[in-house]
Design an enzyme around this catalytic site. Structure first.
Site, PDB file in Angstrom:
ATOM      1  N   SER A 102      20.973  71.021  48.801  1.00 48.19           N
ATOM      2  CA  SER A 102      20.457  69.712  48.398  1.00 48.19           C
ATOM      3  C   SER A 102      21.542  68.671  48.637  1.00 48.19           C
ATOM      4  O   SER A 102      22.738  68.996  48.587  1.00 48.19           O
ATOM      5  CB  SER A 102      20.129  69.774  46.900  1.00 48.19           C
ATOM      6  N   TYR A 105      22.725  71.835  38.412  1.00 43.88           N
ATOM      7  CA  TYR A 105      22.076  71.919  39.720  1.00 43.88           C
ATOM      8  C   TYR A 105      23.071  71.535  40.819  1.00 43.88           C
ATOM      9  O   TYR A 105      23.252  72.271  41.790  1.00 43.88           O
ATOM     10  CB  TYR A 105      20.859  70.990  39.726  1.00 43.88           C
TER      11      TYR A 105
END
Ligand code: NAP
Length: 227
Positions: free
Chosen positions: A136, A151
């Protein structure tokens, strides 16, 4: 026919990757921690090509071992591994509960590592393999690690694992990380800019890289990203 294992293939971007790979003539093993959900998804993709469900919880080492044994019994080798399964807990480093940190690391980092340890030796032996670590922009130091703490940190670690593995493996086994962009899934939400189809394309490109393709890179679509 190449065989691909896609973790978290029962919905979202993973499901779309399964559809696109099957459409390219790849035998797809759609990994799902919930067998019923995965089997239902695999049935939906039947028209796209050869897709079957494999019960796989990447947070559970025994589940990965069982999958490997099952595939060995069937003389099936994983040629393409798409480490797509992930969880996202919202909150800052100090706000998140310890079990939320542990789950992020278990799934987003160790899940991918365990799958690599289970299936990469077969690729090395065969002299061909492709690994796609679904990362990401939130895992990018260059972009400021701006996502929710657990995350971002776990995706940054996945990026580091990508580079480390690429250094360790022969060039015939290519390991790359990819950012799918902001995609309309349960994780990305309804307002995201990209469809799952658009988000999945860059992953599928890396899954099917030609022999002169890159390894140890971080991409969004065809664009190379800074770590
Ligand atoms: P999603 O819709 O939330 O899907 C996540 C998938 O991961 C689900 O299939 C889920 O299974 C699976 N999963 C979670 N824990 C698992 C475990 N322990 N074992 C096996 N599977 C597990 O997310 P998505 O948007 O499709 O995201 C796919 C990938 O793209 C992820 O790596 C994510 O970090 C990355 N990404 C997404 C976006 C975005 O905007 N959507 C942006 C950047 C990166 P269950 O159905 O059983 O929960």
């Amino acid at each position: 026919m190449r065989t691909a294992l896609v973790t978290g293939g029962n919905r979202g971007i993973g499901l779309e990757v399964c559809r696109q790979l099957a459409g390219q003539g790849v035998h797809v093993l759609l990994g799902s921690r919930n067998y019923e959900a995965g089997a239902e998804a695999a049935r939906e993709l039947a028209a796209a090509g050869l897709v079957e469900c494999l019960e796989l919880d990447v947070a559970d080492p025994a589940s990965i071992l069982t999958c490997r044994q099952l595939l060995q019994l069937r003389h099936l080798r994983v040629d393409i591994l798409v480490n797509n399964a992930a969880v996202l807990a919202r909150g800052g480093a100090l706000e998140l509960a310890e079990d939320e940190w542990l789950e992020a690391v278990q799934v987003n980092l160790l899940g991918a590592l365990r799958c690599c340890r289970a299936f990469l030796p077969g690729m090395v032996e065969a002299g061909w393999g492709r690994v796609v670590n679904v990362s990401s922009g939130y895992g990018s130091f260059a972009q400021g690690l701006t996502g929710p703490a657990a995350y971002s940190v776990s995706k940054a670690a996945l990026n580091a694992l990508t580079l480390s593995l690429a250094r360790e493996l022969p060039e015939t086994v290519k390991v790359n990380a990819v950012s799918p962009g902001w995609v309309r899934t349960r994780m990305g939400g309804a307002d995201a800019a990209r469809s799952p189809e658009e988000g999945a394309r860059g992953l599928v490109r890396l899954a099917l890289l030609p022999d002169d393709g890159p390894t140890g890179g971080f991409f969004r679509d065809e664009e190379s990203l800074a770590w």
